[in-house]
Enzyme design. Structure first.
Site, PDB file in Angstrom:
ATOM      1  N   THR A   1      49.320 -51.979  15.759  1.00 16.39           N
ATOM      2  CA  THR A   1      50.001 -50.834  15.101  1.00 16.39           C
ATOM      3  C   THR A   1      50.304 -51.458  13.585  1.00 16.39           C
ATOM      4  O   THR A   1      51.595 -51.681  13.524  1.00 16.39           O
ATOM      5  CB  THR A   1      51.238 -50.616  15.715  1.00 16.39           C
ATOM      6  OG1 THR A   1      52.161 -51.542  16.071  1.00 16.39           O
ATOM      7  CG2 THR A   1      50.808 -49.566  17.031  1.00 16.39           C
TER       8      THR A   1
ATOM      9  N   ALA B   1      64.926 -53.205  17.039  1.00  9.92           N
ATOM     10  CA  ALA B   1      66.279 -53.632  16.954  1.00  9.92           C
ATOM     11  C   ALA B   1      66.405 -55.029  17.170  1.00  9.92           C
ATOM     12  O   ALA B   1      66.455 -55.898  16.439  1.00  9.92           O
ATOM     13  CB  ALA B   1      67.284 -53.025  17.396  1.00  9.92           C
TER      14      ALA B   1
ATOM     15  N   GLN C   1      67.175 -71.578  13.083  1.00 14.77           N
ATOM     16  CA  GLN C   1      66.283 -72.990  12.652  1.00 14.77           C
ATOM     17  C   GLN C   1      66.056 -72.497  11.191  1.00 14.77           C
ATOM     18  O   GLN C   1      65.091 -71.482  10.853  1.00 14.77           O
ATOM     19  CB  GLN C   1      65.026 -73.167  13.205  1.00 14.77           C
ATOM     20  CG  GLN C   1      64.285 -74.355  12.983  1.00 14.77           C
ATOM     21  CD  GLN C   1      65.037 -75.657  13.458  1.00 14.77           C
ATOM     22  OE1 GLN C   1      66.020 -75.754  14.259  1.00 14.77           O
ATOM     23  NE2 GLN C   1      64.708 -76.435  12.661  1.00 14.77           N
TER      24      GLN C   1
ATOM     25  N   CYS D   1      54.893 -59.508  13.891  1.00 18.93           N
ATOM     26  CA  CYS D   1      55.897 -58.504  14.321  1.00 18.93           C
ATOM     27  C   CYS D   1      56.944 -58.351  13.232  1.00 18.93           C
ATOM     28  O   CYS D   1      57.411 -57.144  12.761  1.00 18.93           O
ATOM     29  CB  CYS D   1      56.521 -58.890  15.524  1.00 18.93           C
ATOM     30  SG  CYS D   1      55.040 -58.483  16.897  1.00 18.93           S
TER      31      CYS D   1
HETATM   32  C1  UDX Z   1      50.574 -56.258  19.497  1.00 19.50           C
HETATM   33  C2  UDX Z   1      51.209 -54.910  19.878  1.00 19.50           C
HETATM   34  O1  UDX Z   1      50.351 -54.029  20.360  1.00 19.50           O
HETATM   35  C3  UDX Z   1      51.825 -54.503  18.360  1.00 19.50           C
HETATM   36  O2  UDX Z   1      52.182 -53.077  18.532  1.00 19.50           O
HETATM   37  C4  UDX Z   1      52.748 -55.364  18.249  1.00 19.50           C
HETATM   38  O3  UDX Z   1      53.599 -55.022  17.031  1.00 19.50           O
HETATM   39  C5  UDX Z   1      52.023 -56.631  17.953  1.00 19.50           C
HETATM   40  O4  UDX Z   1      51.489 -56.963  18.837  1.00 19.50           O
HETATM   41  P1  UDX Z   1      48.547 -57.431  19.261  1.00 19.50           P
HETATM   42  O5  UDX Z   1      48.119 -57.630  20.681  1.00 19.50           O
HETATM   43  O6  UDX Z   1      49.065 -58.760  18.531  1.00 19.50           O
HETATM   44  O7  UDX Z   1      49.265 -56.356  18.969  1.00 19.50           O
HETATM   45  O8  UDX Z   1      47.140 -57.024  18.486  1.00 19.50           O
HETATM   46  P2  UDX Z   1      45.737 -57.500  18.449  1.00 19.50           P
HETATM   47  O9  UDX Z   1      45.839 -59.158  18.823  1.00 19.50           O
HETATM   48  O10 UDX Z   1      45.131 -57.079  16.943  1.00 19.50           O
HETATM   49  O11 UDX Z   1      45.095 -56.670  19.626  1.00 19.50           O
HETATM   50  C6  UDX Z   1      44.927 -55.252  19.743  1.00 19.50           C
HETATM   51  C7  UDX Z   1      43.356 -55.112  20.234  1.00 19.50           C
HETATM   52  O12 UDX Z   1      43.236 -53.772  20.393  1.00 19.50           O
HETATM   53  C8  UDX Z   1      42.211 -55.840  19.445  1.00 19.50           C
HETATM   54  O13 UDX Z   1      41.599 -56.531  20.313  1.00 19.50           O
HETATM   55  C9  UDX Z   1      41.440 -54.554  19.004  1.00 19.50           C
HETATM   56  O14 UDX Z   1      40.167 -54.626  18.911  1.00 19.50           O
HETATM   57  C10 UDX Z   1      41.877 -53.539  20.285  1.00 19.50           C
HETATM   58  N1  UDX Z   1      41.667 -52.026  19.834  1.00 19.50           N
HETATM   59  C11 UDX Z   1      42.462 -51.686  18.740  1.00 19.50           C
HETATM   60  C12 UDX Z   1      40.957 -51.166  20.522  1.00 19.50           C
HETATM   61  O15 UDX Z   1      40.358 -51.751  21.483  1.00 19.50           O
HETATM   62  N2  UDX Z   1      41.028 -49.835  20.217  1.00 19.50           N
HETATM   63  C13 UDX Z   1      41.386 -49.691  19.148  1.00 19.50           C
HETATM   64  O16 UDX Z   1      41.516 -48.346  18.920  1.00 19.50           O
HETATM   65  C14 UDX Z   1      42.236 -50.432  18.295  1.00 19.50           C
HETATM   66  C1  UDX Z   2      58.490 -62.358  17.753  1.00 15.75           C
HETATM   67  C2  UDX Z   2      59.788 -62.198  18.948  1.00 15.75           C
HETATM   68  O1  UDX Z   2      60.595 -63.510  19.076  1.00 15.75           O
HETATM   69  C3  UDX Z   2      59.178 -61.521  20.290  1.00 15.75           C
HETATM   70  O2  UDX Z   2      60.196 -61.285  21.173  1.00 15.75           O
HETATM   71  C4  UDX Z   2      58.395 -60.101  19.861  1.00 15.75           C
HETATM   72  O3  UDX Z   2      57.690 -59.941  20.953  1.00 15.75           O
HETATM   73  C5  UDX Z   2      57.237 -60.425  18.913  1.00 15.75           C
HETATM   74  O4  UDX Z   2      57.967 -61.119  17.780  1.00 15.75           O
HETATM   75  P1  UDX Z   2      56.629 -64.031  17.517  1.00 15.75           P
HETATM   76  O5  UDX Z   2      56.611 -63.455  16.179  1.00 15.75           O
HETATM   77  O6  UDX Z   2      55.611 -64.311  18.411  1.00 15.75           O
HETATM   78  O7  UDX Z   2      57.804 -63.125  18.549  1.00 15.75           O
HETATM   79  O8  UDX Z   2      57.465 -65.649  17.316  1.00 15.75           O
HETATM   80  P2  UDX Z   2      58.987 -66.082  17.095  1.00 15.75           P
HETATM   81  O9  UDX Z   2      59.108 -67.108  18.032  1.00 15.75           O
HETATM   82  O10 UDX Z   2      59.824 -64.960  17.229  1.00 15.75           O
HETATM   83  O11 UDX Z   2      58.851 -66.672  15.553  1.00 15.75           O
HETATM   84  C6  UDX Z   2      58.632 -65.741  14.473  1.00 15.75           C
HETATM   85  C7  UDX Z   2      58.697 -66.458  13.237  1.00 15.75           C
HETATM   86  O12 UDX Z   2      60.024 -66.941  13.041  1.00 15.75           O
HETATM   87  C8  UDX Z   2      57.812 -67.480  13.071  1.00 15.75           C
HETATM   88  O13 UDX Z   2      57.518 -67.838  11.738  1.00 15.75           O
HETATM   89  C9  UDX Z   2      59.111 -68.875  13.388  1.00 15.75           C
HETATM   90  O14 UDX Z   2      58.558 -69.956  12.813  1.00 15.75           O
HETATM   91  C10 UDX Z   2      60.086 -68.164  12.617  1.00 15.75           C
HETATM   92  N1  UDX Z   2      61.310 -68.936  13.178  1.00 15.75           N
HETATM   93  C11 UDX Z   2      61.700 -68.553  14.338  1.00 15.75           C
HETATM   94  C12 UDX Z   2      62.141 -69.522  12.328  1.00 15.75           C
HETATM   95  O15 UDX Z   2      61.815 -69.782  11.161  1.00 15.75           O
HETATM   96  N2  UDX Z   2      63.427 -69.915  12.830  1.00 15.75           N
HETATM   97  C13 UDX Z   2      63.911 -69.663  13.956  1.00 15.75           C
HETATM   98  O16 UDX Z   2      65.159 -70.232  14.316  1.00 15.75           O
HETATM   99  C14 UDX Z   2      63.081 -68.963  14.842  1.00 15.75           C
END
Ligand code: UDX
Ligand code: UDX
Length: 484
Positions: free
Chosen positions: A94, A225, A270, A279
């Site tokens: 998304t 949130a 951190q 995200c």
């Molecule tokens: C996820 C969540 O779904 C997203 O909402 C969240 O905010 C971030 O993480 P993620 O799994 O990281 O997304 O995305 P991505 O690794 O890009 O995977 C999505 C997959 O869906 C891709 O492999 C893409 O090819 C597939 N896709 C997309 C379909 O099969 N059909 C579509 O119409 C669009």
């Molecule tokens: C995040 C949320 O943690 C997870 O719950 C949600 O489902 C998807 O988004 P992700 O983005 O995969 O997960 O990793 P996360 O460990 O949250 O780190 C996000 C970013 O924040 C990274 O760039 C990380 O380096 C940074 N970070 C994290 C900091 O700079 N300081 C911290 O203390 C923690």
């Protein structure tokens, strides 16, 4: 849907960072359920079916190895998988809208909408449709409208919201030991029954008291949130890191002292070069946009500040690099250690390293980059993306990607550590120092190195949220007395 029938077949639309690991763990923990993950991309599915999975996630290879071909399948046969499924996860991406109303902020739901239309088109029997992708509040309502407007006679749908909280790099353990599972659904008896069916899947390994059930909108908003509040903590500590650098306080000590307050807690404090990942930024922008649409401008600008502070932190760090290197990096070689947005993933989406590399390139530096898990083509694609650069050929000329840290560091004026990979802590910095231009600089954007040892070797060291000493023998070289 008959009441007594449990879930026997699951289909997941989208084999990405969320769909792949989530369904692999469901397959591992529910051997009696057939789980099929489908994707429009043939290449992605071929990778899931190969020895080299499309995403690097510690522990995932073993889980997939155990289940694939037994009760876990990766396929491009979307139609077949939808037809036989009792429950369908929508796990497509998304992204932030790049066009039209809400451009740059609102979530683009075109893939989610496409998935709903495809389900309506194909399904011949009742389905529970579970929104796993992070979506704006009330997106489930849109899915429900699409499904009910296009449904075949006798087919009924229940829509649930079941956001995923896994973090990349720790996805397997996050899924196995989730703090909580959140399921939102309709308050009708049918809605409650669907919630129960999804609960019964998670109950294979998650204690019931950790499975929270809410109404659909609470569940959707809780996901936004949670991400907004996690990112807010990082922006808060990063804002204080600037104060530390100006005063002599040490941000790690401040974070520790603050985090010991049990009301605050120690996690996500951190200080860093800024948060990245697919995200945080996307979800906060989405929240800001929703608030604006709801005519809540004060709330919108409150959350916008979390993003603004993140941009400031990235720019502040890069400005410090340029300033320390005698106010110019033009013609200088700089080594970037780490390109992923955090350790233990090969994902570079919104990685702060992209911003830092771009700014240094704009300033005329040439870059030698090394990351243990990011493929070189990914790095070139990120740095030549039209939103990042206007002269892709120039970037390809100025950037070289290496397969080890020592070759990347050789002959450079400075090391810039962007990702906190463990292997960077134990590099032989004596060896690296000898092969670098002098004075040799290290900019530790993650605060993971032993700074005193580096200073003793002879490096000029800069980090986030702390003033450091210069190497004694080189004191007279420093260009700017305010910097250290
Ligand atoms: C996820 C969540 O779904 C997203 O909402 C969240 O905010 C971030 O993480 P993620 O799994 O990281 O997304 O995305 P991505 O690794 O890009 O995977 C999505 C997959 O869906 C891709 O492999 C893409 O090819 C597939 N896709 C997309 C379909 O099969 N059909 C579509 O119409 C669009
Ligand atoms: C995040 C949320 O943690 C997870 O719950 C949600 O489902 C998807 O988004 P992700 O983005 O995969 O997960 O990793 P996360 O460990 O949250 O780190 C996000 C970013 O924040 C990274 O760039 C990380 O380096 C940074 N970070 C994290 C900091 O700079 N300081 C911290 O203390 C923690």
């Amino acid at each position: 849907m008959s009441e007594e029938k449990g879930i026997k077949n699951i289909c997941c639309l989208g084999a990405g960072y969320v769909g792949g690991p989530t369904c692999s763990i469901i397959a591992l923990k529910c051997p009696e359920i057939k789980v099929t993950v489908v994707d429009l991309s043939k290449e992605r599915i071929a990778q899931w079916n190969s020895d080299k999975l499309p995403i690097y996630e510690p522990g995932l290879d073993e889980v997939v190895g155990q289940c694939r071909g037994k009760n876990l399948f990766f396929s491009n046969d979307v139609e077949g998988a939808i037809l036989e499924a009792d429950l369908i996860f929508i796990s497509v991406n998304t992204p932030t809208k790049t066009l039209g109303n809400g451009k740059g902020r609102a979530a683009d739901l075109k893939y989610v909408e496409g998935a709903a239309r495809m389900i309506a088109d194909i399904a011949q029997s009742d389905k529970i449709v579970v929104e796993k992708s992070t979506v704006p509040v009330r997106a489930a309502e849109s899915i429900a409208k699409i499904l009910s407007a296009n449904r075949k006679p006798g087919v009924s749908y229940q829509i649930l919201s079941n956001p995923e909280f896994l973090a990349e790099g720790t996805a397997v353990s996050d899924l196995l030991n989730a703090d909580r599972v959140l399921i939102g659904g309709d308050e009708t008896p049918e809605g409650q029954l669907a919630i129960e069916k999804l609960c019964s899947i998670y109950e294979h390994w998650i204690p019931r008291k950790k499975i929270l059930t809410t109404n659909t909108w609470s569940s959707e908003l809780s996901k936004l949130a949670a991400n907004a509040m996690l990112a807010q903590r990082i922006s808060s500590i990063n804002s204080l890191s600037a104060v530390c650098e100006a005063t002599g306080a040490d941000v790690s000590e401040v974070a520790r002292a603050v985090g010991f307050d049990s009301r605050i807690g120690s996690k996500f404090l951190q200080a860093s070069i800024g948060f990245g990942g697919s995200c945080f930024q996307k979800d906060i922008l989405n929240l800001v946009y929703i608030c604006e649409c709801l005519n809540l401008p004060e709330v919108a600008s409150y959350w916008q500040q979390v993003i603004d502070m993140n941009e400031y932190q990235k720019s502040r760090f890069t400005a410090k690099i340029v300033q320390s290197l005698f106010n110019t990096v033009s013609g200088k070689r700089i080594c970037i250690l780490g390109f992923a947005f955090k350790k233990n993933t090969g994902d570079t989406r919104e990685s702060p390293a992209i911003h830092i590399a771009k700014t240094l390139l704009d300033e005329g530096a040439s870059l030698k980059i090394y990351d243990p898990k990011v493929e070189s083509e990914r790095i070139y694609e990120d740095l030549t993306h039209p939103l990042i650069c206007e002269e892709p050929e120039k970037v390809r000329k100025l950037v070289s990607v290496y397969t080890d840290a020592y070759s990347a560091a050789e002959g450079t004026h400075a090391l810039v550590l962007c990702t906190e990979w463990d292997e960077f802590i134990t590099l032989d910095y004596n060896k690296i120092y000898v092969d670098m231009m002098k004075p040799a600089y290290i900019f530790d954007g993650r605060k993971i190195l032993d700074h005193q040892t580096l200073i003793d070797i002879g490096f000029h060291v800069q980090t986030i949220g702390r003033k450091l000493q210069r190497p004694k023998s080189n004191r007279c070289w420093s260009s700017n007395p305010s910097m250290n």
